[in-house]
Design a protein around this motif. Structure first.
Motif, PDB file in Angstrom:
ATOM      1  N   GLU A 240      -1.341   0.674   7.550  1.00 50.14           N
ATOM      2  CA  GLU A 240      -1.438   2.059   7.068  1.00 50.14           C
ATOM      3  C   GLU A 240      -1.784   1.992   5.518  1.00 50.14           C
ATOM      4  O   GLU A 240      -1.036   1.599   4.961  1.00 50.14           O
ATOM      5  N   SER A 241      -2.958   2.454   4.970  1.00 45.63           N
ATOM      6  CA  SER A 241      -3.341   2.633   3.528  1.00 45.63           C
ATOM      7  C   SER A 241      -3.106   1.564   2.829  1.00 45.63           C
ATOM      8  O   SER A 241      -2.308   1.603   1.894  1.00 45.63           O
ATOM      9  N   PRO A 242      -3.680   0.336   3.087  1.00 49.91           N
ATOM     10  CA  PRO A 242      -3.466  -0.737   2.348  1.00 49.91           C
ATOM     11  C   PRO A 242      -4.048  -0.653   1.182  1.00 49.91           C
ATOM     12  O   PRO A 242      -5.128  -0.021   0.753  1.00 49.91           O
ATOM     13  N   ALA A 243      -3.455  -1.266  -0.132  1.00 56.09           N
ATOM     14  CA  ALA A 243      -3.750  -1.217  -1.283  1.00 56.09           C
ATOM     15  C   ALA A 243      -3.749  -2.490  -2.126  1.00 56.09           C
ATOM     16  O   ALA A 243      -4.471  -2.421  -3.104  1.00 56.09           O
ATOM     17  N   CYS A 244      -3.206  -3.507  -1.428  1.00 59.39           N
ATOM     18  CA  CYS A 244      -3.260  -4.908  -2.192  1.00 59.39           C
ATOM     19  C   CYS A 244      -2.984  -5.711  -1.227  1.00 59.39           C
ATOM     20  O   CYS A 244      -2.211  -5.691  -0.123  1.00 59.39           O
ATOM     21  N   VAL A 245      -3.556  -7.055  -1.352  1.00 57.43           N
ATOM     22  CA  VAL A 245      -3.308  -8.178  -0.598  1.00 57.43           C
ATOM     23  C   VAL A 245      -3.086  -9.247  -1.499  1.00 57.43           C
ATOM     24  O   VAL A 245      -3.560  -9.531  -2.535  1.00 57.43           O
TER      25      VAL A 245
ATOM     26  N   VAL B 112       9.935  -0.188   1.937  1.00 55.94           N
ATOM     27  CA  VAL B 112      10.186   0.129   0.547  1.00 55.94           C
ATOM     28  C   VAL B 112       8.819   1.137   0.373  1.00 55.94           C
ATOM     29  O   VAL B 112       7.835   1.333   1.063  1.00 55.94           O
ATOM     30  N   ALA B 113       9.213   2.185  -0.847  1.00 53.99           N
ATOM     31  CA  ALA B 113       8.237   3.278  -1.281  1.00 53.99           C
ATOM     32  C   ALA B 113       7.245   2.772  -1.817  1.00 53.99           C
ATOM     33  O   ALA B 113       7.392   2.348  -3.023  1.00 53.99           O
ATOM     34  N   ALA B 114       6.154   3.164  -1.546  1.00 54.31           N
ATOM     35  CA  ALA B 114       4.725   2.906  -2.148  1.00 54.31           C
ATOM     36  C   ALA B 114       4.579   1.386  -2.835  1.00 54.31           C
ATOM     37  O   ALA B 114       4.345   1.396  -4.175  1.00 54.31           O
ATOM     38  N   PRO B 115       4.854   0.378  -2.349  1.00 52.80           N
ATOM     39  CA  PRO B 115       4.357  -0.801  -3.002  1.00 52.80           C
ATOM     40  C   PRO B 115       3.167  -1.031  -3.138  1.00 52.80           C
ATOM     41  O   PRO B 115       2.386  -1.897  -2.229  1.00 52.80           O
ATOM     42  N   SER B 116       2.398  -0.440  -3.944  1.00 59.78           N
ATOM     43  CA  SER B 116       0.968  -0.561  -3.985  1.00 59.78           C
ATOM     44  C   SER B 116       0.302  -1.664  -4.697  1.00 59.78           C
ATOM     45  O   SER B 116      -0.939  -1.869  -4.490  1.00 59.78           O
ATOM     46  N   PHE B 117       1.127  -2.475  -5.374  1.00 62.54           N
ATOM     47  CA  PHE B 117       0.902  -3.634  -5.864  1.00 62.54           C
ATOM     48  C   PHE B 117       1.722  -4.874  -5.532  1.00 62.54           C
ATOM     49  O   PHE B 117       2.961  -4.490  -5.778  1.00 62.54           O
ATOM     50  N   LEU B 118       1.287  -6.032  -5.478  1.00 63.17           N
ATOM     51  CA  LEU B 118       2.287  -7.266  -5.281  1.00 63.17           C
ATOM     52  C   LEU B 118       1.923  -8.509  -6.133  1.00 63.17           C
ATOM     53  O   LEU B 118       0.809  -8.518  -6.552  1.00 63.17           O
ATOM     54  N   ALA B 119       2.874  -9.308  -6.472  1.00 63.49           N
ATOM     55  CA  ALA B 119       2.572 -10.267  -7.458  1.00 63.49           C
ATOM     56  C   ALA B 119       3.690 -11.538  -6.896  1.00 63.49           C
ATOM     57  O   ALA B 119       4.626 -11.192  -6.368  1.00 63.49           O
TER      58      ALA B 119
ATOM     59  N   GLY C   3       0.913  -1.098  -0.025  1.00 61.59           N
ATOM     60  CA  GLY C   3      -0.122  -0.028   0.012  1.00 61.59           C
ATOM     61  C   GLY C   3       0.683   1.265  -0.023  1.00 61.59           C
ATOM     62  O   GLY C   3       1.842   1.426  -0.394  1.00 61.59           O
ATOM     63  N   TYR C   4       0.469   2.272   0.612  1.00 61.71           N
ATOM     64  CA  TYR C   4       1.222   3.523   0.557  1.00 61.71           C
ATOM     65  C   TYR C   4       1.595   4.068   1.853  1.00 61.71           C
ATOM     66  O   TYR C   4       1.735   5.082   2.234  1.00 61.71           O
TER      67      TYR C   4
ATOM     68  N   GLN D 298      -8.570   0.934   2.023  1.00 68.18           N
ATOM     69  CA  GLN D 298      -7.399   1.963   2.170  1.00 68.18           C
ATOM     70  C   GLN D 298      -7.613   3.202   3.045  1.00 68.18           C
ATOM     71  O   GLN D 298      -6.788   3.195   3.737  1.00 68.18           O
ATOM     72  N   ARG D 299      -8.665   3.755   2.984  1.00 73.92           N
ATOM     73  CA  ARG D 299      -8.967   4.812   3.921  1.00 73.92           C
ATOM     74  C   ARG D 299      -9.046   4.739   5.354  1.00 73.92           C
ATOM     75  O   ARG D 299      -9.082   5.650   6.269  1.00 73.92           O
ATOM     76  N   SER D 300      -9.515   3.455   5.872  1.00 76.44           N
ATOM     77  CA  SER D 300      -9.772   3.290   7.121  1.00 76.44           C
ATOM     78  C   SER D 300      -8.717   2.236   7.690  1.00 76.44           C
ATOM     79  O   SER D 300      -8.543   2.250   8.769  1.00 76.44           O
TER      80      SER D 300
END
Length: 302
Positions: free
Chosen positions: A292-297, A23-30, A8-9, A267-269
């Motif tokens: 904090e600010s999750p964007a990907c699981v 790591v900076a802004a790892p907003s997506f993982l694979a 996430g962020y 993300q926002r909660s």
């Protein structure tokens, strides 16, 4: 043993029950399909792709390369484990890298630039690549800015794109054989494409604006997360509605399904909420991971 990774962020990649990898802004993982290797985008103006070896001691850096574009937001590995693709939202560029026997980057990248626009002057002034999917020996790239699912051979040769209705804003999408399901972020829709036939339905039945985010197929159902209504909608394969349930938080950006469990990144909660799937419908499991600010699981067995 299954492991849950959250990007996430916030400050980095969170391994549930383990460590934080900064790591900076790892907003997506694979994950690599056969090797204990995890890939993360660095969603920065000068984007990066990082490979990590997964082990008992946590994530260890393996390799790093530029994403060749602005603000990478998605990364995927082909089923053979020999190619990696990433989508750069900021400038619409997609990139293909070859992977070696260790899962590290190999050789020079294939850079797939694009041009075009859409009817929304704020969101579609230029191309915005959003997701990369390998399917039937081709690379598919959703472009929110140009209302297209771009298509390429694996050597980077462009093919005729799949054109969506103007203003759809295609984001995440998934194939079921010859069927293609697309979440329209700008139109608030889910589209089913079957040859020349198209079926379009609202992604949410709730009132107000909706920006659908992630779409996934599992167990014969179509799942889509709705930002605004803050719900997850469950559809049958013909897009008839099964259920729509609260996501457990604010701004569900992504989710992962693992067996009878669903993990929703709100993300926002600042939490990943856990659900149990009963007859395909998510039910709150009474569990959440504060991040904090999750964007990907990402759920993986490594």
């Amino acid at each position: 043993m299954k492991h849950l990774y959250i990007g996430g962020y916030g400050p980095g990649i969170v391994t549930v029950g383990g460590d934080l990898t900064r790591v900076a802004a790892p907003s997506f993982l694979a994950a690599h399909p056969t090797l204990p290797v995890l890939y993360a985008v660095g969603e920065l103006e000068r984007g990066w792709l990082t490979a990590y070896t997964m082990g008992e001691e946590g994530l260890r850096p393996l390799d790093e390369r530029p994403s060749e574009g602005d603000s990478p937001c998605h990364v995927a590995v082909d089923p053979t484990g020999t190619l990696l693709a990433a989508a750069n939202y900021g400038d619409g560029t997609a990139v293909l890298y070859h992977l070696d026997s260790r899962g590290a980057f190999e050789g020079e990248p294939i850079v797939l630039r694009h041009e075009g626009s859409g009817p929304d002057p704020d969101r579609q002034a230029g191309p915005h690549a959003h997701e990369t999917v390998f399917h039937d020996g081709l690379l598919h790239v959703s472009d929110l800015g140009t209302d297209e699912i771009r298509r390429y051979r694996l050597d980077g040769t462009p093919l005729e794109p799949i054109t969506m209705e103007p203003g759809t804003g295609p984001r995440h999408f998934a194939f079921a054989g010859s069927r293609l399901y697309v979440a329209g972020e700008l139109a608030g829709t889910v589209t089913l494409l079957e040859g020349e036939r198209r079926t379009v339905v609202p992604a949410s039945g709730r009132q107000g604006e909706n920006a659908p985010s992630h779409l996934e197929l599992s167990g014969g159902y179509v799942y889509v997360a709705n930002r605004g209504p803050d719900t997850v909608t469950v559809l049958r394969d013909d897009l008839s509605v099964v259920a729509e349930v609260a996501s457990g938080g604010d701004w569900p950006r992504h989710f992962a399904i693992d067996g009878d469990r669903m993990y929703v990144a709100n993300q926002r909660s600042g939490a990943v909420n856990v659900f149990t799937l009963k007859d395909g419908v998510p039910e709150p499991a009474g569990q959440a991971y504060e991040v904090e600010s999750p964007a990907c699981v990402l759920v993986t067995g490594r």
